[in-house]
Scaffold this motif. Structure first.
Motif, PDB file in Angstrom:
ATOM      1  N   ASP A  24       0.826  -1.213   0.000  1.00  0.00           N
ATOM      2  CA  ASP A  24       0.000   0.000   0.000  1.00  0.00           C
ATOM      3  C   ASP A  24       0.861   1.264   0.000  1.00  0.00           C
ATOM      4  OD1 ASP A  24      -2.217  -1.630   0.058  1.00  0.00           O
ATOM      5  OD2 ASP A  24      -2.587  -1.380   2.213  1.00  0.00           O
ATOM      6  N   HIS A  25       1.947   1.232   0.801  1.00  0.00           N
ATOM      7  CA  HIS A  25       2.805   2.419   0.928  1.00  0.00           C
ATOM      8  C   HIS A  25       3.434   2.794  -0.412  1.00  0.00           C
ATOM      9  CE1 HIS A  25       5.389   5.254   3.141  1.00  0.00           C
ATOM     10  NE2 HIS A  25       6.360   4.866   2.326  1.00  0.00           N
ATOM     11  N   HIS A  26       3.784   1.804  -1.199  1.00  0.00           N
ATOM     12  CA  HIS A  26       4.467   2.061  -2.480  1.00  0.00           C
ATOM     13  C   HIS A  26       3.528   1.904  -3.681  1.00  0.00           C
ATOM     14  CE1 HIS A  26       8.494   2.351  -0.664  1.00  0.00           C
ATOM     15  NE2 HIS A  26       8.089   1.407   0.161  1.00  0.00           N
ATOM     16  N   ASN A  27       2.230   1.693  -3.388  1.00  0.00           N
ATOM     17  CA  ASN A  27       1.228   1.579  -4.457  1.00  0.00           C
ATOM     18  C   ASN A  27       1.606   0.488  -5.461  1.00  0.00           C
ATOM     19  OD1 ASN A  27      -1.180   2.224  -5.750  1.00  0.00           O
ATOM     20  ND2 ASN A  27      -0.204   3.767  -7.054  1.00  0.00           N
ATOM     21  N   LEU A  28       1.850  -0.705  -4.964  1.00  0.00           N
ATOM     22  CA  LEU A  28       2.312  -1.825  -5.778  1.00  0.00           C
ATOM     23  C   LEU A  28       1.174  -2.782  -6.087  1.00  0.00           C
ATOM     24  CD1 LEU A  28       5.447  -2.679  -3.586  1.00  0.00           C
ATOM     25  CD2 LEU A  28       5.385  -1.152  -5.583  1.00  0.00           C
ATOM     26  N   GLU A  29       1.379  -3.636  -7.090  1.00  0.00           N
ATOM     27  CA  GLU A  29       0.440  -4.711  -7.389  1.00  0.00           C
ATOM     28  C   GLU A  29       0.653  -5.887  -6.432  1.00  0.00           C
ATOM     29  OE1 GLU A  29      -2.074  -5.043  -9.606  1.00  0.00           O
ATOM     30  OE2 GLU A  29      -1.842  -2.912 -10.097  1.00  0.00           O
ATOM     31  N   ILE A  51       4.075  -7.872  -3.744  1.00  0.00           N
ATOM     32  CA  ILE A  51       5.335  -7.630  -3.045  1.00  0.00           C
ATOM     33  C   ILE A  51       6.549  -7.855  -3.945  1.00  0.00           C
ATOM     34  CG2 ILE A  51       5.695  -9.971  -2.122  1.00  0.00           C
ATOM     35  CD1 ILE A  51       6.191  -6.549  -0.291  1.00  0.00           C
ATOM     36  N   HIS A  52       6.405  -8.671  -4.984  1.00  0.00           N
ATOM     37  CA  HIS A  52       7.538  -8.899  -5.887  1.00  0.00           C
ATOM     38  C   HIS A  52       7.861  -7.675  -6.745  1.00  0.00           C
ATOM     39  CE1 HIS A  52       7.163 -13.317  -5.041  1.00  0.00           C
ATOM     40  NE2 HIS A  52       8.476 -13.182  -5.083  1.00  0.00           N
ATOM     41  N   ASP A  53       6.963  -6.688  -6.774  1.00  0.00           N
ATOM     42  CA  ASP A  53       7.267  -5.453  -7.495  1.00  0.00           C
ATOM     43  C   ASP A  53       8.388  -4.673  -6.818  1.00  0.00           C
ATOM     44  OD1 ASP A  53       5.328  -5.979  -9.359  1.00  0.00           O
ATOM     45  OD2 ASP A  53       3.827  -4.634  -8.486  1.00  0.00           O
ATOM     46  N   ILE A  54       8.554  -4.868  -5.516  1.00  0.00           N
ATOM     47  CA  ILE A  54       9.620  -4.155  -4.797  1.00  0.00           C
ATOM     48  C   ILE A  54      10.731  -5.104  -4.350  1.00  0.00           C
ATOM     49  CG2 ILE A  54       8.581  -4.329  -2.480  1.00  0.00           C
ATOM     50  CD1 ILE A  54       9.416  -1.341  -2.112  1.00  0.00           C
ATOM     51  N   TRP A  55      10.384  -6.386  -4.092  1.00  0.00           N
ATOM     52  CA  TRP A  55      11.378  -7.393  -3.719  1.00  0.00           C
ATOM     53  C   TRP A  55      11.328  -8.528  -4.751  1.00  0.00           C
ATOM     54  CZ3 TRP A  55       9.285  -7.384   1.976  1.00  0.00           C
ATOM     55  CH2 TRP A  55       9.779  -6.246   2.636  1.00  0.00           C
ATOM     56  N   PRO A  56      11.859  -8.282  -5.949  1.00  0.00           N
ATOM     57  CA  PRO A  56      11.741  -9.266  -7.038  1.00  0.00           C
ATOM     58  C   PRO A  56      12.463 -10.579  -6.773  1.00  0.00           C
ATOM     59  CG  PRO A  56      13.268  -7.507  -7.628  1.00  0.00           C
ATOM     60  CD  PRO A  56      12.593  -7.079  -6.361  1.00  0.00           C
ATOM     61  N   ASN A  57      13.425 -10.573  -5.835  1.00  0.00           N
ATOM     62  CA  ASN A  57      14.206 -11.785  -5.567  1.00  0.00           C
ATOM     63  C   ASN A  57      13.712 -12.579  -4.362  1.00  0.00           C
ATOM     64  OD1 ASN A  57      16.186 -11.443  -7.721  1.00  0.00           O
ATOM     65  ND2 ASN A  57      16.866  -9.650  -6.561  1.00  0.00           N
ATOM     66  N   LEU A  58      12.535 -12.214  -3.864  1.00  0.00           N
ATOM     67  CA  LEU A  58      11.943 -12.962  -2.749  1.00  0.00           C
ATOM     68  C   LEU A  58      11.608 -14.380  -3.219  1.00  0.00           C
ATOM     69  CD1 LEU A  58      10.727 -13.171   0.091  1.00  0.00           C
ATOM     70  CD2 LEU A  58       8.611 -12.208  -0.842  1.00  0.00           C
ATOM     71  N   GLN A  59      12.231 -15.388  -2.555  1.00  0.00           N
ATOM     72  CA  GLN A  59      12.069 -16.771  -2.997  1.00  0.00           C
ATOM     73  C   GLN A  59      11.622 -17.730  -1.896  1.00  0.00           C
ATOM     74  OE1 GLN A  59      15.160 -18.320  -5.807  1.00  0.00           O
ATOM     75  NE2 GLN A  59      16.255 -16.437  -5.289  1.00  0.00           N
ATOM     76  N   VAL A  60      11.802 -17.336  -0.620  1.00  0.00           N
ATOM     77  CA  VAL A  60      11.540 -18.263   0.489  1.00  0.00           C
ATOM     78  C   VAL A  60      10.758 -17.551   1.584  1.00  0.00           C
ATOM     79  CG1 VAL A  60      12.610 -19.605   2.354  1.00  0.00           C
ATOM     80  CG2 VAL A  60      13.574 -19.696   0.045  1.00  0.00           C
ATOM     81  N   TYR A  61       9.780 -18.232   2.122  1.00  0.00           N
ATOM     82  CA  TYR A  61       9.094 -17.762   3.335  1.00  0.00           C
ATOM     83  C   TYR A  61       9.188 -18.849   4.394  1.00  0.00           C
ATOM     84  CZ  TYR A  61       5.361 -16.858   6.685  1.00  0.00           C
ATOM     85  OH  TYR A  61       4.657 -16.685   7.847  1.00  0.00           O
ATOM     86  N   THR A  62       9.785 -18.510   5.532  1.00  0.00           N
ATOM     87  CA  THR A  62       9.866 -19.427   6.660  1.00  0.00           C
ATOM     88  C   THR A  62       8.748 -19.089   7.631  1.00  0.00           C
ATOM     89  OG1 THR A  62      12.261 -19.616   6.418  1.00  0.00           O
ATOM     90  CG2 THR A  62      11.332 -20.305   8.499  1.00  0.00           C
ATOM     91  N   SER A  63       7.731 -19.933   7.657  1.00  0.00           N
ATOM     92  CA  SER A  63       6.595 -19.740   8.548  1.00  0.00           C
ATOM     93  C   SER A  63       6.933 -20.300   9.920  1.00  0.00           C
ATOM     94  CB  SER A  63       5.363 -20.442   7.969  1.00  0.00           C
ATOM     95  OG  SER A  63       4.252 -20.309   8.815  1.00  0.00           O
ATOM     96  N   GLY A  64       6.106 -20.023  10.912  1.00  0.00           N
ATOM     97  CA  GLY A  64       6.410 -20.570  12.225  1.00  0.00           C
ATOM     98  C   GLY A  64       5.305 -20.354  13.222  1.00  0.00           C
ATOM     99  N   GLY A  65       5.218 -21.294  14.173  1.00  0.00           N
ATOM    100  CA  GLY A  65       4.330 -21.130  15.305  1.00  0.00           C
ATOM    101  C   GLY A  65       2.923 -21.636  15.112  1.00  0.00           C
ATOM    102  N   VAL A  66       2.397 -21.561  13.890  1.00  0.00           N
ATOM    103  CA  VAL A  66       1.046 -22.031  13.602  1.00  0.00           C
ATOM    104  C   VAL A  66       1.057 -22.732  12.243  1.00  0.00           C
ATOM    105  CG1 VAL A  66      -0.123 -20.214  14.901  1.00  0.00           C
ATOM    106  CG2 VAL A  66       0.425 -19.837  12.505  1.00  0.00           C
ATOM    107  N   ALA A  67       0.003 -23.498  11.985  1.00  0.00           N
ATOM    108  CA  ALA A  67      -0.130 -24.128  10.668  1.00  0.00           C
ATOM    109  C   ALA A  67      -0.269 -23.046   9.598  1.00  0.00           C
ATOM    110  CB  ALA A  67      -1.335 -25.054  10.668  1.00  0.00           C
ATOM    111  N   PHE A  68       0.431 -23.206   8.489  1.00  0.00           N
ATOM    112  CA  PHE A  68       0.407 -22.212   7.419  1.00  0.00           C
ATOM    113  C   PHE A  68      -0.843 -22.335   6.548  1.00  0.00           C
ATOM    114  CE2 PHE A  68       1.621 -21.095   2.982  1.00  0.00           C
ATOM    115  CZ  PHE A  68       1.747 -19.724   3.169  1.00  0.00           C
ATOM    116  N   SER A  69      -1.428 -23.520   6.489  1.00  0.00           N
ATOM    117  CA  SER A  69      -2.501 -23.779   5.521  1.00  0.00           C
ATOM    118  C   SER A  69      -3.653 -22.773   5.563  1.00  0.00           C
ATOM    119  CB  SER A  69      -3.028 -25.210   5.677  1.00  0.00           C
ATOM    120  OG  SER A  69      -3.471 -25.453   6.994  1.00  0.00           O
ATOM    121  N   PRO A  70      -4.123 -22.314   6.746  1.00  0.00           N
ATOM    122  CA  PRO A  70      -5.223 -21.348   6.723  1.00  0.00           C
ATOM    123  C   PRO A  70      -4.861 -20.019   6.059  1.00  0.00           C
ATOM    124  CG  PRO A  70      -5.023 -22.344   8.898  1.00  0.00           C
ATOM    125  CD  PRO A  70      -3.791 -22.720   8.116  1.00  0.00           C
ATOM    126  N   TYR A  71      -3.574 -19.708   6.003  1.00  0.00           N
ATOM    127  CA  TYR A  71      -3.133 -18.432   5.460  1.00  0.00           C
ATOM    128  C   TYR A  71      -2.650 -18.540   4.014  1.00  0.00           C
ATOM    129  CZ  TYR A  71      -3.100 -17.378  10.438  1.00  0.00           C
ATOM    130  OH  TYR A  71      -3.462 -17.236  11.753  1.00  0.00           O
TER     131      TYR A  71
END
Length: 508
Positions: A231-236, A238-258
């Motif tokens: 929202d701050h950068h008026n993007l479509e 998150i890859h519009d600003i961080w094009p090399n984002l490749q990994v998300y390490t989730s934690g603490g809860v099951a990821f499936s609902p999200y």
């Protein structure tokens, strides 16, 4: 060419090739012996005759017979409270350097869980294991030159007498190795900002200065941070600003609902790796891409036991009956819910962490989190666990083409004095009908759970659903505990808490 990335990837690949598979059963025997040896002269170790347990030919069973189960209240009242009075050598040699503050999902009052230097070392060892497990995910060399956004609680820990206090994610981040600090974002200055909204605002303002390759944090708070940056950068996305984002390490809860709401913020697929860091220790991490199950950290300062998750073993307050049988890793079975019990290098002994798990691969010691002991809904015999509720939410997402990142439920009597399940479901969709969603939800749960189906034909009268904006759940967490960090939404509420919740929803 990613020269540094190729070097790091080469080291990781070599380590992965040379490392032999862990014998998890033997690793657990060794860990228990190490724990007992080190703590045998503490007040706790003397009281429970650790020296005799060590001499026993059946050390594991002798330990289980001699030491009772503890939940937080029980061990804190009898033992950990002495630490706050200045005593040492209570349940672990010396005195802890940190206390992890944890209100978890069940209340405002913070638990104060000791975190020793030995636990910091154990968490670091498990973190290194996670890094070397990236060998299995076949990531490109340039990934290892990118920065990592770790969104936890504030690293500005509070001094209290001779120790520091904060959430475990803040404690862990304040102890990252010096060589990792150039990769770590948002950096020490921003990470110390205590107010979560202010911290996320600064992240959004600085986002364009960073080349983020990986994210780490609780899914609900990561999503809010990403949306703020977008929202701050008026993007479509998150890859519009961080094009090399490749990994998300989730934690603490099951990821499936999200999963659906998270993917909606992405411009391209990312690799999701589940981890399980609790205030009591680093429990497990996903080590291979063929599964989303996580491998227990069986050789890093934690000894695990497993109690079959059955109603007759669980007291009304969520604690364990002392006659509940505890199984070792050698005795467990697949596809059975277990209450997780831990003994650790922070001086937690046969400690009920409050989570339930199931094994997907026993030889590899791989598990999934299935819920919380207090979130098991067994009113009038319905026997609903959180994983069954999560599955139902995913089916609703598919049927109604919506995103449902949050929900909560209470079983109570309606105006007609009959029992109902009252659901609040987070969705931004404007055209969904509460009754239609309730009917579909009821059908999914009947098909997935025979006990629920039987209950619906007898004492459980029906299902009532109210759809609300997901932001209400986040504001509830902020009002009752604190935004960000390890805070998670309670999936099941008791009637008193549910009254507070319904009042809050009406006012918001």
């Amino acid at each position: 060419m990613a020269i540094l990335g190729n070097i790091i990837k080469g080291v990781i690949d070599l380590k992965g090739t040379l490392t032999s598979d862990t014998n998890h059963v033997e690793a657990q025997r060794a860990v228990l012996k190490q724990l007992l040896e080190k703590a045998k002269d503490t007040q706790f170790g003397t009281h429970y005759r650790f020296s005799e347990i060590l001499e026993s030919d059946t050390m594991l069973s002798a330990f289980a017979k001699t030491v009772p189960y503890f939940d937080y209240n029980k061990i804190n009242e009898a033992w950990w409270s002495k630490l706050h009075e200045g005593e040492s050598d209570v349940t672990w040699p010396g005195a802890p350097s940190y206390f992890a503050l944890s209100s978890g999902t069940t209340g405002k009052t913070s638990k104060r869980i000791p975190v020793t230097d030995d636990m910091i070392s154990a968490i670091r060892e498990s973190g290194i294991k996670q890094v070397f497990a990236l060998h299995n995910f076949d990531l490109p060399a340039d990934f290892f030159e990118k920065e990592i956004m770790m969104l936890g609680s504030s690293t500005d820990l509070e001094e209290n007498n001779d120790h520091l206090e904060g959430e475990i994610s803040g404690i862990s981040a304040s102890n990252i190795p010096f060589w990792f600090r150039s990769y770590y974002k948002p950096g020490e200055d921003i990470a110390k900002i205590d107010d979560w909204d202010a911290r996320v605002q600064r992240i959004a303002e600085r986002a364009k200065d960073w080349d983020i390759g990986a994210l780490s944090g609780i899914p609900s708070w990561i999503e809010l941070m990403l949306q703020k940056v977008i929202d701050h950068h008026n993007l479509e996305n998150i890859h519009d600003i961080w094009p090399n984002l490749q990994v998300y390490t989730s934690g603490g809860v099951a990821f499936s609902p999200y999963e659906k709401s998270f993917n909606a913020l992405m411009g391209k697929p990312v690799t999701v790796i589940d981890t399980y860091l609790a205030s009591e220790g680093y429990v497990a991490t996903q080590v291979r891409p063929e599964t989303d199950a996580m491998q227990l950290n069986t050789d890093s300062g934690i000894y695990f036991e497993f109690v079959p998750f059955k109603p007759e073993y669980i007291n009304k307050d969520g604690s364990l009956s002392q006659d509940a049988p505890a199984l070792t890793l050698e005795q467990v079975e697949r596809n059975q819910d277990y209450v997780l019990i831990m003994s650790t290098v922070s001086g937690a002994w046969r400690y009920l962490i409050g989570d339930t798990i199931e094994f997907t691969d026993i030889e590899r010691a791989e598990i999934k989190i299935t819920g919380r002991t207090k979130f098991f809904l067994n009113t009038v015999g319905s026997q609903l666990s959180v994983n069954k509720m999560d599955d139902a939410m995913q089916k609703l997402e598919e049927k109604f083409s919506t995103k449902i990142p949050e929900y909560t439920i209470c079983a109570k009597r309606g105006e007609d004095d009959e029992f109902y399940h009252f659901w609040y479901i987070g969705s931004e969709a404007e055209n969904l009908d509460n009754s239609e969603v309730a009917e579909a939800l009821d059908g999914f749960l009947k098909a997935a759970n025979k006990n629920y189906k039987v209950a619906r034909s007898k004492a459980l009268k029906g299902v009532k659903v109210k759809l609300i904006n997901p932001s209400v759940f986040h504001e509830w967490s902020g009002a009752n505990k604190k935004k960000g960090g390890q805070v998670k939404m309670e999936r099941v509420m008791g009637e008193d808490k549910f009254k507070e919740w319904e009042t809050f929803v009406t006012q918001n």
